[in-house]
Design a protein around this motif. Structure first.
Motif, PDB file in Angstrom:
ATOM      1  N   VAL A   1       1.042  -1.059  -0.157  1.00  0.00           N
ATOM      2  CA  VAL A   1      -0.213   0.174  -0.039  1.00  0.00           C
ATOM      3  C   VAL A   1       1.308   1.166  -0.079  1.00  0.00           C
ATOM      4  N   ARG A   2       0.638   2.360  -0.465  1.00  0.00           N
ATOM      5  CA  ARG A   2       0.857   3.693  -0.786  1.00  0.00           C
ATOM      6  C   ARG A   2       1.665   4.431   0.324  1.00  0.00           C
TER       7      ARG A   2
ATOM      8  N   SER B   1       2.581   8.010   1.517  1.00  0.00           N
ATOM      9  CA  SER B   1       1.404   8.890   1.437  1.00  0.00           C
ATOM     10  C   SER B   1       0.461   9.520   2.614  1.00  0.00           C
ATOM     11  N   VAL B   2       0.320  10.654   1.656  1.00  0.00           N
ATOM     12  CA  VAL B   2      -0.614  11.378   2.665  1.00  0.00           C
ATOM     13  C   VAL B   2      -1.697  12.247   2.929  1.00  0.00           C
ATOM     14  N   ILE B   3      -2.920  12.557   3.156  1.00  0.00           N
ATOM     15  CA  ILE B   3      -4.488  12.493   2.426  1.00  0.00           C
ATOM     16  C   ILE B   3      -4.564  14.182   3.361  1.00  0.00           C
TER      17      ILE B   3
ATOM     18  N   SER C   1      -6.309   0.418   2.201  1.00  0.00           N
ATOM     19  CA  SER C   1      -5.699   1.736   1.887  1.00  0.00           C
ATOM     20  C   SER C   1      -6.190   3.121   2.032  1.00  0.00           C
ATOM     21  N   ARG C   2      -5.715   4.461   2.839  1.00  0.00           N
ATOM     22  CA  ARG C   2      -6.544   5.274   2.359  1.00  0.00           C
ATOM     23  C   ARG C   2      -6.202   5.675   1.592  1.00  0.00           C
ATOM     24  N   ILE C   3      -5.047   5.328   1.237  1.00  0.00           N
ATOM     25  CA  ILE C   3      -4.944   5.851  -0.075  1.00  0.00           C
ATOM     26  C   ILE C   3      -5.617   4.890  -1.570  1.00  0.00           C
TER      27      ILE C   3
ATOM     28  N   ASP D   1     -13.455   7.891  -1.858  1.00  0.00           N
ATOM     29  CA  ASP D   1     -13.079   6.422  -3.278  1.00  0.00           C
ATOM     30  C   ASP D   1     -12.805   5.466  -2.293  1.00  0.00           C
ATOM     31  N   CYS D   2     -12.861   4.658  -2.691  1.00  0.00           N
ATOM     32  CA  CYS D   2     -11.414   3.489  -2.238  1.00  0.00           C
ATOM     33  C   CYS D   2     -10.670   3.040  -3.862  1.00  0.00           C
TER      34      CYS D   2
END
Ligand code: SF4
Length: 487
Positions: free
Chosen positions: A11-12, A18-20, A176-178, A50-51
Protein backbone atom coordinates in the motif's frame (compact mmCIF):
# COMPACT_ATOMS: atom_id res chain seq x y z
CA UNK A 1 11.85 -2.53 -5.79
CA UNK A 2 8.63 -3.91 -7.23
CA UNK A 3 8.15 -7.52 -6.14
CA UNK A 4 5.93 -9.49 -8.51
CA UNK A 5 6.43 -12.67 -6.50
CA UNK A 6 4.04 -11.17 -3.97
CA UNK A 7 0.34 -11.45 -4.76
CA UNK A 8 -0.36 -7.76 -4.08
CA UNK A 9 1.26 -4.35 -4.31
CA UNK A 10 2.38 -2.80 -1.03
CA UNK A 11 0.00 0.00 0.00
CA UNK A 12 1.08 3.58 -0.67
CA UNK A 13 1.14 4.61 3.00
CA UNK A 14 4.09 2.27 3.50
CA UNK A 15 5.66 2.28 0.03
CA UNK A 16 5.44 6.00 -0.79
CA UNK A 17 4.73 7.46 2.68
CA UNK A 18 1.61 9.07 1.21
CA UNK A 19 -0.51 11.56 3.15
CA UNK A 20 -4.11 12.73 2.81
CA UNK A 21 -4.05 16.00 4.73
CA UNK A 22 -1.79 19.04 4.59
CA UNK A 23 -2.17 22.81 4.63
CA UNK A 24 0.76 25.09 3.85
CA UNK A 25 2.92 25.88 0.82
CA UNK A 26 4.22 23.80 -2.09
CA UNK A 27 7.81 24.54 -1.12
CA UNK A 28 7.32 23.47 2.46
CA UNK A 29 5.59 20.23 1.42
CA UNK A 30 8.32 19.45 -1.12
CA UNK A 31 11.00 20.05 1.57
CA UNK A 32 9.23 17.91 4.16
CA UNK A 33 8.73 15.16 1.59
CA UNK A 34 12.49 14.92 1.02
CA UNK A 35 12.91 13.61 4.55
CA UNK A 36 9.53 11.81 4.56
CA UNK A 37 8.78 13.79 7.69
CA UNK A 38 4.99 13.87 7.34
CA UNK A 39 2.90 11.05 8.73
CA UNK A 40 -0.54 10.10 7.50
CA UNK A 41 -3.19 11.68 9.69
CA UNK A 42 -6.56 10.31 10.59
CA UNK A 43 -9.29 12.84 9.89
CA UNK A 44 -11.54 13.56 12.81
CA UNK A 45 -14.37 12.94 10.39
CA UNK A 46 -14.81 12.48 6.67
CA UNK A 47 -17.82 13.35 4.55
CA UNK A 48 -16.92 11.13 1.63
CA UNK A 49 -14.20 9.04 0.07
CA UNK A 50 -13.34 6.87 -2.89
CA UNK A 51 -11.74 3.44 -2.44
CA UNK A 52 -8.97 1.35 -3.99
CA UNK A 53 -11.51 -0.96 -5.62
CA UNK A 54 -12.95 2.05 -7.49
CA UNK A 55 -9.51 2.96 -8.88
CA UNK A 56 -8.90 -0.65 -9.93
CA UNK A 57 -12.32 -0.65 -11.65
CA UNK A 58 -11.39 2.49 -13.60
CA UNK A 59 -8.49 0.54 -15.10
CA UNK A 60 -9.94 -2.96 -15.58
CA UNK A 61 -13.61 -2.40 -16.54
CA UNK A 62 -12.70 -0.76 -19.89
CA UNK A 63 -10.17 -3.43 -20.96
CA UNK A 64 -11.38 -4.49 -24.37
CA UNK A 65 -12.42 -8.13 -24.64
CA UNK A 66 -11.79 -8.87 -20.95
CA UNK A 67 -14.28 -9.50 -18.13
CA UNK A 68 -14.23 -8.50 -14.46
CA UNK A 69 -15.66 -10.47 -11.55
CA UNK A 70 -16.05 -8.46 -8.37
CA UNK A 71 -15.73 -10.72 -5.33
CA UNK A 72 -17.84 -8.39 -3.23
CA UNK A 73 -21.29 -7.43 -2.05
CA UNK A 74 -23.29 -6.09 -4.99
CA UNK A 75 -22.94 -2.47 -3.84
CA UNK A 76 -19.20 -2.40 -4.58
CA UNK A 77 -19.78 -2.83 -8.35
CA UNK A 78 -20.47 0.15 -10.57
CA UNK A 79 -20.41 -0.81 -14.25
CA UNK A 80 -23.40 1.39 -15.05
CA UNK A 81 -21.51 4.46 -13.85
CA UNK A 82 -18.48 3.66 -16.01
CA UNK A 83 -20.30 2.58 -19.18
CA UNK A 84 -21.09 6.04 -20.52
CA UNK A 85 -17.69 7.52 -19.64
CA UNK A 86 -15.87 4.58 -21.24
CA UNK A 87 -17.76 4.88 -24.49
CA UNK A 88 -17.32 8.65 -24.64
CA UNK A 89 -13.60 7.93 -24.33
CA UNK A 90 -13.75 5.20 -26.97
CA UNK A 91 -15.32 7.67 -29.35
CA UNK A 92 -12.69 10.29 -28.56
CA UNK A 93 -9.97 7.75 -29.30
CA UNK A 94 -11.62 6.52 -32.49
CA UNK A 95 -12.44 3.10 -31.06
CA UNK A 96 -15.73 1.22 -31.38
CA UNK A 97 -18.17 1.40 -28.47
CA UNK A 98 -17.91 -1.55 -26.12
CA UNK A 99 -19.95 -3.45 -23.58
CA UNK A 100 -18.56 -3.71 -20.04
CA UNK A 101 -18.37 -7.38 -19.02
CA UNK A 102 -18.77 -7.17 -15.25
CA UNK A 103 -20.32 -9.69 -12.81
CA UNK A 104 -20.47 -9.66 -9.02
CA UNK A 105 -20.36 -12.64 -6.67
CA UNK A 106 -22.93 -10.72 -4.60
CA UNK A 107 -21.49 -11.73 -1.23
CA UNK A 108 -24.13 -11.82 1.51
CA UNK A 109 -24.02 -11.99 5.29
CA UNK A 110 -24.18 -15.81 5.08
CA UNK A 111 -21.11 -15.89 2.80
CA UNK A 112 -19.14 -13.83 5.31
CA UNK A 113 -19.71 -16.70 7.78
CA UNK A 114 -19.28 -19.76 5.51
CA UNK A 115 -16.91 -18.29 2.88
CA UNK A 116 -17.49 -17.22 -0.71
CA UNK A 117 -15.06 -19.29 -2.79
CA UNK A 118 -17.73 -21.53 -4.32
CA UNK A 119 -19.65 -18.45 -5.41
CA UNK A 120 -16.45 -17.02 -6.87
CA UNK A 121 -15.74 -20.21 -8.86
CA UNK A 122 -19.28 -20.26 -10.24
CA UNK A 123 -19.23 -16.57 -11.14
CA UNK A 124 -15.90 -16.79 -12.98
CA UNK A 125 -17.21 -19.80 -14.98
CA UNK A 126 -20.38 -17.82 -15.72
CA UNK A 127 -18.27 -14.86 -16.94
CA UNK A 128 -16.40 -17.21 -19.30
CA UNK A 129 -19.68 -18.75 -20.56
CA UNK A 130 -21.48 -15.43 -20.99
CA UNK A 131 -18.74 -13.17 -22.41
CA UNK A 132 -16.07 -15.54 -23.80
CA UNK A 133 -13.42 -13.03 -22.64
CA UNK A 134 -9.69 -12.97 -23.38
CA UNK A 135 -8.93 -12.69 -19.63
CA UNK A 136 -10.93 -12.47 -16.40
CA UNK A 137 -9.96 -10.10 -13.57
CA UNK A 138 -11.08 -11.10 -10.08
CA UNK A 139 -11.22 -8.07 -7.82
CA UNK A 140 -11.21 -8.34 -4.07
CA UNK A 141 -13.26 -6.12 -1.74
CA UNK A 142 -13.45 -5.30 1.95
CA UNK A 143 -15.80 -8.24 2.63
CA UNK A 144 -13.68 -10.74 0.66
CA UNK A 145 -10.52 -9.50 2.41
CA UNK A 146 -12.04 -9.70 5.88
CA UNK A 147 -13.32 -13.27 5.48
CA UNK A 148 -9.96 -14.27 3.99
CA UNK A 149 -11.12 -16.16 0.88
CA UNK A 150 -8.09 -17.62 -0.93
CA UNK A 151 -8.61 -15.78 -4.23
CA UNK A 152 -5.07 -16.47 -5.41
CA UNK A 153 -5.46 -20.28 -5.35
CA UNK A 154 -8.96 -20.07 -6.82
CA UNK A 155 -7.68 -17.90 -9.71
CA UNK A 156 -4.78 -20.30 -10.41
CA UNK A 157 -7.01 -23.34 -10.67
CA UNK A 158 -9.68 -21.46 -12.71
CA UNK A 159 -6.95 -20.33 -15.12
CA UNK A 160 -5.96 -23.99 -15.70
CA UNK A 161 -9.58 -25.03 -16.09
CA UNK A 162 -10.66 -22.23 -18.46
CA UNK A 163 -7.46 -21.79 -20.48
CA UNK A 164 -7.38 -17.97 -20.21
CA UNK A 165 -5.58 -15.70 -17.72
CA UNK A 166 -7.54 -15.30 -14.47
CA UNK A 167 -5.95 -12.32 -12.76
CA UNK A 168 -6.45 -11.58 -9.06
CA UNK A 169 -6.46 -7.88 -8.15
CA UNK A 170 -6.12 -7.24 -4.42
CA UNK A 171 -7.74 -3.84 -3.90
CA UNK A 172 -9.75 -4.19 -0.68
CA UNK A 173 -11.08 -0.75 0.21
CA UNK A 174 -10.12 -0.92 3.89
CA UNK A 175 -6.50 -1.82 3.21
CA UNK A 176 -5.32 1.67 2.21
CA UNK A 177 -6.44 5.21 2.94
CA UNK A 178 -4.95 6.21 -0.42
CA UNK A 179 -7.40 5.12 -3.08
CA UNK A 180 -4.71 5.34 -5.79
CA UNK A 181 -3.38 2.10 -4.29
CA UNK A 182 -6.07 0.53 -6.52
CA UNK A 183 -4.15 1.65 -9.64
CA UNK A 184 -1.08 -0.19 -8.34
CA UNK A 185 -3.20 -3.27 -7.53
CA UNK A 186 -4.58 -3.43 -11.09
CA UNK A 187 -1.13 -2.98 -12.66
CA UNK A 188 0.37 -5.52 -10.25
CA UNK A 189 -2.13 -8.09 -11.53
CA UNK A 190 -1.39 -7.20 -15.18
CA UNK A 191 2.37 -7.38 -14.65
CA UNK A 192 2.16 -10.77 -12.92
CA UNK A 193 -0.33 -12.49 -15.19
CA UNK A 194 -0.64 -10.73 -18.56
CA UNK A 195 2.65 -9.14 -19.63
CA UNK A 196 4.73 -11.70 -21.55
CA UNK A 197 8.43 -12.05 -22.26
CA UNK A 198 9.18 -10.01 -25.41
CA UNK A 199 9.08 -11.95 -28.69
CA UNK A 200 11.08 -9.17 -30.30
CA UNK A 201 11.90 -5.65 -29.18
CA UNK A 202 10.14 -2.87 -31.12
CA UNK A 203 12.50 0.08 -31.39
CA UNK A 204 9.79 2.56 -32.46
CA UNK A 205 7.15 1.61 -29.89
CA UNK A 206 6.52 3.84 -26.84
CA UNK A 207 4.32 2.62 -23.98
CA UNK A 208 2.08 5.39 -22.68
CA UNK A 209 0.59 4.70 -19.25
CA UNK A 210 -2.55 6.82 -19.24
CA UNK A 211 -6.16 7.16 -18.14
CA UNK A 212 -9.00 7.04 -20.64
CA UNK A 213 -8.64 9.82 -23.16
CA UNK A 214 -8.17 11.10 -26.68
CA UNK A 215 -5.31 9.77 -28.80
CA UNK A 216 -3.13 12.87 -28.65
CA UNK A 217 0.15 10.97 -28.29
CA UNK A 218 0.12 9.52 -31.82
CA UNK A 219 0.32 12.99 -33.45
CA UNK A 220 2.79 14.13 -30.79
CA UNK A 221 5.23 11.26 -31.48
CA UNK A 222 4.62 10.69 -35.21
CA UNK A 223 7.08 13.43 -36.34
CA UNK A 224 9.81 11.41 -34.58
CA UNK A 225 8.70 8.26 -36.41
CA UNK A 226 7.42 6.66 -33.19
CA UNK A 227 4.27 4.60 -32.49
CA UNK A 228 2.21 4.55 -29.28
CA UNK A 229 1.22 1.51 -27.23
CA UNK A 230 -1.47 2.76 -24.82
CA UNK A 231 -1.65 0.65 -21.68
CA UNK A 232 -4.82 0.36 -19.59
CA UNK A 233 -7.63 1.25 -19.51
CA UNK A 234 -8.89 1.19 -23.13
CA UNK A 235 -6.39 -1.43 -24.31
CA UNK A 236 -6.92 -5.03 -25.38
CA UNK A 237 -5.09 -7.86 -23.63
CA UNK A 238 -2.70 -8.29 -26.59
CA UNK A 239 -1.52 -4.65 -26.20
CA UNK A 240 -0.75 -5.30 -22.55
CA UNK A 241 1.14 -8.50 -23.35
CA UNK A 242 3.48 -6.43 -25.51
CA UNK A 243 4.34 -3.80 -22.88
CA UNK A 244 7.66 -5.65 -22.50
CA UNK A 245 8.58 -5.12 -26.17
CA UNK A 246 8.54 -1.31 -26.24
CA UNK A 247 11.58 0.95 -26.47
CA UNK A 248 10.52 2.90 -23.37
CA UNK A 249 7.60 3.62 -21.02
CA UNK A 250 6.24 7.14 -20.69
CA UNK A 251 3.74 8.35 -18.13
CA UNK A 252 1.22 11.13 -18.27
CA UNK A 253 0.82 11.14 -14.50
CA UNK A 254 3.40 9.89 -12.02
CA UNK A 255 0.67 8.97 -9.52
CA UNK A 256 -0.71 6.43 -11.98
CA UNK A 257 2.38 5.31 -13.77
CA UNK A 258 5.65 5.19 -11.88
CA UNK A 259 4.76 1.78 -10.39
CA UNK A 260 4.22 -0.08 -13.71
CA UNK A 261 6.99 1.93 -15.41
CA UNK A 262 9.45 0.89 -12.73
CA UNK A 263 8.32 -2.74 -12.91
CA UNK A 264 8.74 -2.83 -16.71
CA UNK A 265 12.22 -1.42 -16.35
CA UNK A 266 13.14 -3.81 -13.55
CA UNK A 267 11.74 -7.02 -15.07
CA UNK A 268 12.03 -6.45 -18.84
CA UNK A 269 14.67 -3.75 -19.25
CA UNK A 270 12.16 -1.30 -20.80
CA UNK A 271 13.50 2.10 -19.65
CA UNK A 272 11.17 4.54 -17.94
CA UNK A 273 11.03 8.01 -19.51
CA UNK A 274 12.53 9.97 -16.63
CA UNK A 275 11.16 13.39 -17.49
CA UNK A 276 8.20 15.46 -16.34
CA UNK A 277 5.02 14.56 -18.28
CA UNK A 278 4.35 16.59 -21.47
CA UNK A 279 2.12 19.33 -20.04
CA UNK A 280 3.23 22.88 -20.72
CA UNK A 281 5.94 23.98 -23.13
CA UNK A 282 9.06 23.35 -21.05
CA UNK A 283 7.95 19.97 -19.78
CA UNK A 284 6.86 18.86 -23.27
CA UNK A 285 10.32 19.83 -24.59
CA UNK A 286 12.03 17.85 -21.84
CA UNK A 287 9.73 14.85 -22.29
CA UNK A 288 10.28 14.76 -26.06
CA UNK A 289 14.07 15.02 -25.63
CA UNK A 290 14.10 12.09 -23.22
CA UNK A 291 11.83 9.95 -25.42
CA UNK A 292 14.06 10.80 -28.38
CA UNK A 293 17.19 9.85 -26.42
CA UNK A 294 15.73 6.45 -25.53
CA UNK A 295 14.55 5.75 -29.08
CA UNK A 296 17.63 6.99 -30.90
CA UNK A 297 15.85 9.99 -32.45
CA UNK A 298 17.97 12.75 -30.96
CA UNK A 299 18.91 13.95 -34.44
CA UNK A 300 15.26 14.85 -35.14
CA UNK A 301 14.07 16.28 -31.88
CA UNK A 302 15.54 19.80 -31.71
CA UNK A 303 14.19 20.76 -35.14
CA UNK A 304 10.81 19.38 -34.19
CA UNK A 305 10.73 21.34 -30.92
CA UNK A 306 11.70 24.65 -32.53
CA UNK A 307 9.13 24.19 -35.33
CA UNK A 308 6.45 23.57 -32.71
CA UNK A 309 7.46 26.58 -30.61
CA UNK A 310 7.18 28.77 -33.67
CA UNK A 311 3.84 27.29 -34.69
CA UNK A 312 2.15 27.91 -31.33
CA UNK A 313 3.73 31.29 -30.57
CA UNK A 314 0.95 33.42 -32.00
CA UNK A 315 -2.10 31.46 -30.81
CA UNK A 316 -0.54 31.15 -27.34
CA UNK A 317 -0.04 34.91 -27.13
CA UNK A 318 -3.72 35.36 -28.05
CA UNK A 319 -4.80 32.94 -25.30
CA UNK A 320 -2.58 34.75 -22.79
CA UNK A 321 -4.20 38.03 -23.68
CA UNK A 322 -7.70 36.62 -23.22
CA UNK A 323 -6.88 35.09 -19.83
CA UNK A 324 -4.98 38.10 -18.49
CA UNK A 325 -5.79 38.88 -14.87
CA UNK A 326 -7.71 35.66 -14.15
CA UNK A 327 -7.17 33.91 -10.83
CA UNK A 328 -7.16 30.15 -10.94
CA UNK A 329 -7.39 27.29 -8.44
CA UNK A 330 -6.72 23.58 -9.10
CA UNK A 331 -8.23 20.60 -7.29
CA UNK A 332 -7.01 17.31 -8.74
CA UNK A 333 -5.04 14.11 -8.16
CA UNK A 334 -1.50 14.39 -6.87
CA UNK A 335 0.87 14.53 -9.87
CA UNK A 336 -1.66 15.64 -12.46
CA UNK A 337 -2.49 18.75 -10.41
CA UNK A 338 1.19 19.69 -10.60
CA UNK A 339 1.12 19.25 -14.39
CA UNK A 340 -1.91 21.54 -14.75
CA UNK A 341 -0.15 24.12 -12.58
CA UNK A 342 2.82 23.98 -14.92
CA UNK A 343 0.53 24.75 -17.90
CA UNK A 344 -1.10 27.70 -16.16
CA UNK A 345 2.25 29.29 -15.65
CA UNK A 346 2.69 29.22 -19.47
CA UNK A 347 -0.53 31.24 -19.71
CA UNK A 348 0.76 33.80 -17.23
CA UNK A 349 -2.30 33.15 -15.05
CA UNK A 350 -2.28 33.87 -11.33
CA UNK A 351 -2.38 30.45 -9.62
CA UNK A 352 -4.01 31.36 -6.32
CA UNK A 353 -4.02 27.86 -4.87
CA UNK A 354 -3.73 24.17 -5.48
CA UNK A 355 -5.20 21.19 -3.64
CA UNK A 356 -4.25 17.59 -4.37
CA UNK A 357 -6.32 14.57 -3.34
CA UNK A 358 -3.34 12.92 -1.66
CA UNK A 359 0.42 13.39 -1.73
CA UNK A 360 3.11 10.75 -2.26
CA UNK A 361 6.25 11.85 -0.40
CA UNK A 362 8.30 9.73 -2.80
CA UNK A 363 7.59 8.21 -6.21
CA UNK A 364 8.32 4.62 -7.20
CA UNK A 365 11.93 4.64 -8.28
CA UNK A 366 12.65 7.72 -6.15
CA UNK A 367 14.02 9.75 -9.08
CA UNK A 368 14.28 13.48 -8.54
CA UNK A 369 12.84 14.19 -11.96
CA UNK A 370 9.70 12.10 -11.42
CA UNK A 371 9.03 13.94 -8.12
CA UNK A 372 6.40 16.15 -9.72
CA UNK A 373 5.93 18.55 -6.80
CA UNK A 374 9.66 19.04 -6.30
CA UNK A 375 10.03 19.61 -10.04
CA UNK A 376 7.16 22.13 -10.12
CA UNK A 377 8.75 24.14 -7.31
CA UNK A 378 12.15 23.91 -8.99
CA UNK A 379 10.77 24.97 -12.40
CA UNK A 380 8.45 27.74 -11.26
CA UNK A 381 8.92 28.56 -7.59
CA UNK A 382 6.50 28.32 -4.72
CA UNK A 383 2.70 27.97 -4.69
CA UNK A 384 1.70 29.87 -1.58
CA UNK A 385 -1.65 28.22 -0.90
CA UNK A 386 -1.09 24.50 -1.17
CA UNK A 387 -3.18 21.83 0.50
CA UNK A 388 -3.91 18.12 0.42
CA UNK A 389 -7.52 17.10 0.94
CA UNK A 390 -9.22 13.86 -0.07
CA UNK A 391 -12.37 15.54 -1.43
CA UNK A 392 -13.96 16.81 1.79
CA UNK A 393 -16.51 19.42 0.65
CA UNK A 394 -16.61 21.17 4.05
CA UNK A 395 -12.92 21.97 3.61
CA UNK A 396 -13.13 22.79 -0.10
CA UNK A 397 -15.82 25.43 0.52
CA UNK A 398 -13.57 27.08 3.06
CA UNK A 399 -10.58 27.01 0.70
CA UNK A 400 -12.65 28.57 -2.10
CA UNK A 401 -14.07 31.16 0.25
CA UNK A 402 -10.54 32.23 1.18
CA UNK A 403 -8.94 32.17 -2.30
CA UNK A 404 -11.87 33.51 -4.33
CA UNK A 405 -10.66 32.21 -7.72
CA UNK A 406 -12.28 33.18 -11.03
CA UNK A 407 -11.80 29.68 -12.42
CA UNK A 408 -11.40 26.27 -10.83
CA UNK A 409 -10.09 23.15 -12.59
CA UNK A 410 -11.12 19.77 -11.16
CA UNK A 411 -10.38 16.19 -12.24
CA UNK A 412 -13.50 14.50 -10.84
CA UNK A 413 -17.14 15.08 -11.81
CA UNK A 414 -18.45 15.24 -8.25
CA UNK A 415 -16.09 18.11 -7.46
CA UNK A 416 -17.25 20.30 -10.34
CA UNK A 417 -20.55 21.14 -8.63
CA UNK A 418 -18.76 22.60 -5.62
CA UNK A 419 -17.37 25.50 -7.61
CA UNK A 420 -20.55 25.98 -9.61
CA UNK A 421 -22.65 26.36 -6.45
CA UNK A 422 -20.39 29.20 -5.35
CA UNK A 423 -20.56 30.92 -8.74
CA UNK A 424 -17.02 29.92 -9.71
CA UNK A 425 -16.47 28.89 -13.31
CA UNK A 426 -15.35 25.28 -13.13
CA UNK A 427 -13.71 23.09 -15.73
CA UNK A 428 -13.80 19.31 -15.47
CA UNK A 429 -10.51 18.03 -16.86
CA UNK A 430 -11.67 14.44 -17.34
CA UNK A 431 -9.78 13.61 -20.54
CA UNK A 432 -6.22 14.17 -19.38
CA UNK A 433 -4.60 13.26 -22.71
CA UNK A 434 -6.30 16.15 -24.44
CA UNK A 435 -4.12 18.71 -22.66
CA UNK A 436 -0.84 16.95 -23.52
CA UNK A 437 1.77 18.46 -25.82
CA UNK A 438 1.89 21.84 -27.54
CA UNK A 439 -1.62 21.59 -29.01
CA UNK A 440 -2.93 20.40 -25.65
CA UNK A 441 -1.74 23.64 -24.09
CA UNK A 442 -3.66 25.67 -26.66
CA UNK A 443 -6.72 23.47 -26.20
CA UNK A 444 -6.69 24.03 -22.43
CA UNK A 445 -6.31 27.77 -22.97
CA UNK A 446 -9.31 27.79 -25.31
CA UNK A 447 -11.40 25.83 -22.83
CA UNK A 448 -10.48 28.17 -19.98
CA UNK A 449 -11.49 31.17 -22.04
CA UNK A 450 -14.78 29.59 -23.11
CA UNK A 451 -15.52 28.71 -19.49
CA UNK A 452 -15.09 32.31 -18.33
CA UNK A 453 -17.97 33.24 -20.61
CA UNK A 454 -20.33 31.21 -18.39
CA UNK A 455 -19.47 33.27 -15.32
CA UNK A 456 -22.73 35.23 -15.28
CA UNK A 457 -24.83 32.08 -15.45
CA UNK A 458 -22.96 30.52 -12.52
CA UNK A 459 -23.26 33.69 -10.47
CA UNK A 460 -27.03 33.37 -10.92
CA UNK A 461 -26.86 29.74 -9.78
CA UNK A 462 -24.88 30.80 -6.71
CA UNK A 463 -27.58 33.28 -5.71
CA UNK A 464 -29.98 30.34 -5.25
CA UNK A 465 -27.56 28.06 -3.42
CA UNK A 466 -28.43 27.30 0.19
CA UNK A 467 -25.32 26.21 2.05
CA UNK A 468 -25.55 23.21 4.40
CA UNK A 469 -22.80 24.69 6.61
CA UNK A 470 -23.32 26.83 9.67
CA UNK A 471 -22.29 30.45 10.12
CA UNK A 472 -19.91 29.21 12.81
CA UNK A 473 -18.02 27.09 10.27
CA UNK A 474 -17.83 29.95 7.78
CA UNK A 475 -16.45 32.19 10.53
CA UNK A 476 -13.49 29.86 11.15
CA UNK A 477 -10.27 30.98 9.47
CA UNK A 478 -8.73 27.59 9.03
CA UNK A 479 -10.28 25.02 6.63
CA UNK A 480 -8.18 22.38 8.37
CA UNK A 481 -9.53 23.36 11.80
CA UNK A 482 -10.44 19.78 12.75
CA UNK A 483 -6.92 18.55 12.03
CA UNK A 484 -5.24 21.13 14.20
CA UNK A 485 -4.21 23.60 11.48
CA UNK A 486 -1.05 22.90 9.54
CA UNK A 487 -0.52 19.15 9.61
S1 SF4 B 1 -14.43 -2.40 -1.37
FE1 SF4 B 1 -14.98 -1.69 0.68
S2 SF4 B 1 -14.72 0.57 0.63
FE2 SF4 B 1 -14.78 -0.19 -1.51
S3 SF4 B 1 -16.93 -0.02 -2.14
FE3 SF4 B 1 -16.67 -2.12 -1.34
S4 SF4 B 1 -17.21 -1.97 0.85
FE4 SF4 B 1 -16.88 0.13 0.11
Amino acid sequence: MVNLDLSSAEVRERRLRSVISYNGTAKDLAEKSKTRSLSINERSFGQCSDCSLGCAQSQTYPLRGAAVVEHSPIGCSQPAMYKLAVNVSNEARGLEAQRLNVLSTNLTEKDTVYGGIEKLNETVREAKRRFNPTAIFVQSSCAAGIIGDDIESAADSLQKELGIPVVPVFCEGFKSRIWSTGFDAAYHGILRKIVKEPRKKQADLVNVINFQGTDTFTPLLAPLGLRVNYAMPLAGIEQLERLSEAACTAHICQTLATYPAKALEQYYGVPEVKAPPPFGIKWTDEWLREVARLTDKTNLVEDYISREHKRIEEPLAAVREKLKGKKLYIFAGDAYAHSIANMLIDFGIDLVGLTTLHHDQITDGGHEITDSLGYLVKSHGNVENFSVCNKQPYQVYKILQKLKPDIMIVRHENMAVLGAKLGITTILDGDVNISAGYDGLLRLGGRLYQATRAQKLLQNVARHFITPYSDWWFAQDNPFYFEGGVV
